[in-house]
Design a protein around this motif. Structure first.
Motif, PDB file in Angstrom:
ATOM      1  N   LEU A  24       4.314  -6.852  -2.790  1.00 32.04           N
ATOM      2  CA  LEU A  24       3.148  -7.073  -1.942  1.00 32.04           C
ATOM      3  C   LEU A  24       3.191  -6.087  -0.768  1.00 32.04           C
ATOM      4  N   GLN A  41      -1.121  -4.423   3.944  1.00 34.46           N
ATOM      5  CA  GLN A  41      -2.229  -3.574   4.360  1.00 34.46           C
ATOM      6  C   GLN A  41      -2.613  -3.789   5.819  1.00 34.46           C
ATOM      7  N   GLY A  82      -2.583  -8.335   2.066  1.00 35.90           N
ATOM      8  CA  GLY A  82      -2.334  -7.291   1.084  1.00 35.90           C
ATOM      9  C   GLY A  82      -2.726  -7.750  -0.308  1.00 35.90           C
ATOM     10  N   ARG A  83      -2.559  -6.866  -1.262  1.00 36.55           N
ATOM     11  CA  ARG A  83      -2.881  -7.164  -2.659  1.00 36.55           C
ATOM     12  C   ARG A  83      -1.590  -7.118  -3.464  1.00 36.55           C
ATOM     13  N   THR A  97       0.696  -6.221  -6.186  1.00 40.26           N
ATOM     14  CA  THR A  97       0.669  -5.199  -7.234  1.00 40.26           C
ATOM     15  C   THR A  97       1.580  -5.547  -8.397  1.00 40.26           C
ATOM     16  N   SER A 139      -6.295 -17.368   0.943  1.00 45.00           N
ATOM     17  CA  SER A 139      -7.151 -16.519   0.113  1.00 45.00           C
ATOM     18  C   SER A 139      -8.587 -16.684   0.548  1.00 45.00           C
ATOM     19  N   THR A 175      -0.377 -11.204  -9.689  1.00 41.34           N
ATOM     20  CA  THR A 175      -0.731  -9.786  -9.670  1.00 41.34           C
ATOM     21  C   THR A 175      -2.246  -9.598  -9.601  1.00 41.34           C
ATOM     22  N   GLY A 176      -2.678  -8.760  -8.678  1.00 42.59           N
ATOM     23  CA  GLY A 176      -4.099  -8.477  -8.510  1.00 42.59           C
ATOM     24  C   GLY A 176      -4.785  -9.303  -7.450  1.00 42.59           C
ATOM     25  N   ASP A 177      -4.142 -10.369  -6.989  1.00 41.65           N
ATOM     26  CA  ASP A 177      -4.751 -11.228  -5.976  1.00 41.65           C
ATOM     27  C   ASP A 177      -4.625 -10.603  -4.585  1.00 41.65           C
ATOM     28  N   SER A 178      -5.710 -10.637  -3.831  1.00 35.57           N
ATOM     29  CA  SER A 178      -5.694 -10.219  -2.431  1.00 35.57           C
ATOM     30  C   SER A 178      -5.520 -11.466  -1.572  1.00 35.57           C
ATOM     31  N   THR A 181       0.644   1.285   0.538  1.00 37.24           N
ATOM     32  CA  THR A 181      -0.026   1.287   1.836  1.00 37.24           C
ATOM     33  C   THR A 181       0.740   2.096   2.873  1.00 37.24           C
TER      34      THR A 181
END
Length: 431
Positions: free
Chosen positions: A245, A248, A263-264, A266, A291, A301-304, A357
């Motif tokens: 993670l 950001q 963050g997102r 990865t 969220s 994975t993929g969640d912000s 980032t």
């Protein structure tokens, strides 16, 4: 005439609208590549048309233009050629992305240019793809561009490659022609280290074996292109990694005790109560996951998300929240780069390196070799020019938790940026 609707308005076999199932379907990222005359435009148009992924007004425009140009039927290449014409003149975009879906999966298709001078753009499209569809003209077979594109796919670690032998109708649906091309390409793929190859005879113009099986190729018993894409294993390489993670943004509203790290994810997954590793031996416990839909118990994975921790730790943009397998910080790395700028990159060049980032100062220590994608050979080089592929050594001004490229670019990818004007000089992957 059948009016095609937006894919989210189509009913699935169960009778439910596709829009209700999109969130639960797997997504496959694929890339098309081929020489300029291999029929790639028509192939992509056929795929979109036959999966009912064309809006009614787009179809009407294609029908009208096809009539004006004297075509007997639809010129499906018109669905994509407008964007490609702009791209290849350098006006607007370099890689065109198409989105479509079926009852089985959703798809993100990167449509790359075929000209030799757009190698960098092919690399861009392939780098995030799980499957590459290479097209060849059945009349010409495997050509130099086929070899180049296969080399790029192998270099970037693509496991699944489809060779679509297009225009099979122009060789009278000859099994002998198909088998000769299949044998040559399979041998070439093995030579380059690509083991999972599927070769399919198609006619994009007539629709043979693109979406529907063809009666014109009774000697072929394999899947259609879409049938393969709907069933191929798309397990993400990042599934083998723990949490990644990259931070950001740090959220600290004035007048409150709130401290969240946005963050997102990865790679990996996260749950409230998990212990996370923050570098320099520091750890903490996840107390909340915020969220867009409110607080959550888990994230993947993929969640912000925004993470809150039990301890008051000084973290900032570019820092990494990770699992137990957090990579160690490093000040030197080996990478494969693709030249993206007209300005040559030479040893000693001082640049900024973007990794996730993080943005750190770096220096190009050496060009260890240049890769000839025509011969698949390495040779010495003094500079990285536009479209060159090179293996280099980079030195960083501070520790960075880098790791080898995997997960189709989600982990291990980087950019080199000109310190003076901010232009991107090269894209690469950590070795």
């Amino acid at each position: 005439m059948t009016v095609l609707t937006h894919p989210t308005d189509i009913e699935t076999a169960s009778g439910a609208p596709a829009s209700a199932q999109l969130a639960t379907r797997q997504t496959l990222r694929l890339c098309t590549a081929g020489s300029v005359d291999d029929g790639k435009s028509t192939f992509v148009g056929r795929l979109l048309h036959d999966t009912k992924s064309v809006l009614a007004d787009q179809l009407s425009a294609v029908e009208r233009t096809s009539r004006e140009r004297g075509h007997d039927g639809l010129d499906l290449s018109l669905l994509v050629d407008g964007l490609r014409a702009e791209r290849e003149q350098g006006i607007t975009i370099d890689v065109a992305y198409r989105y479509f879906s079926t009852a089985e999966r959703t798809f993100i298709l990167a449509d790359t240019p075929g000209h030799v001078q757009y190698t960098r753009n092919t690399v861009t499209g392939v780098s995030t793809s799980q499957v590459v569809v290479l097209l060849v003209d059945a009349r010409h077979g495997v050509v130099t561009q086929t070899r180049r594109h296969l080399t790029v796919a192998a270099l970037l670690g693509v496991r699944q490659v489809i060779l679509a032998v297009n225009k099979i109708d122009l060789v009278d649906y000859s099994q002998d022609v198909f088998e000769q091309i299949r044998e040559e390409f399979t041998a070439l793929a093995q030579e380059k280290g690509v083991s999972e190859v599927t070769v399919i005879p198609i006619s994009a113009l007539k629709g043979d074996n693109v979406v529907e099986p063809s009666e014109n190729t009774p000697w072929y018993t394999g899947p259609t292109v879409l049938g393969y894409l709907e069933t191929v294993d798309v397990t993400d390489a990042t599934s083998e990694l723990g949490l990644r993670l990259p931070i950001q943004y740090v959220i600290r509203p004035q007048g409150t005790d709130y401290r969240g790290y946005a963050g997102r994810i990865t790679a990996g997954h996260l749950a409230v109560g998990d212990t996370v590793h923050l570098g320099q031996g520091r750890t903490s416990t996840v107390t909340h996951i915020d969220s867009a839909d409110g607080e959550a118990a888990t994230a993947a994975t993929g969640d912000s998300i925004v993470v809150r921790l039990a301890d008051d730790i000084d973290l900032s943009r570019g820092d990494l929240i990770a699992g137990t397998d957090r990579p160690e910080g490093s000040r030197e790395l080996t990478a494969t780069l693709v030249g993206l700028a007209d300005t040559p990159l030479r040893p000693g060049a001082k640049v900024k390196l973007r990794y996730g980032t993080s943005l750190v100062r770096a220096r190009l220590v050496s060009i260890d070799s240049l890769h000839d994608i025509d011969t698949n050979q390495e040779h010495p080089g003094e500079a990285i020019e536009l479209n060159d592929i090179a293996t280099v050594t980079l030195q960083l001004a501070e520790d960075l938790p880098v790791e080898p490229y995997s997960g189709r670019g989600l982990v291990g990818s980087l950019l080199l940026i000109n310190q003076a004007d901010g232009n991107t000089l090269a894209a690469g992957l950590v070795r």
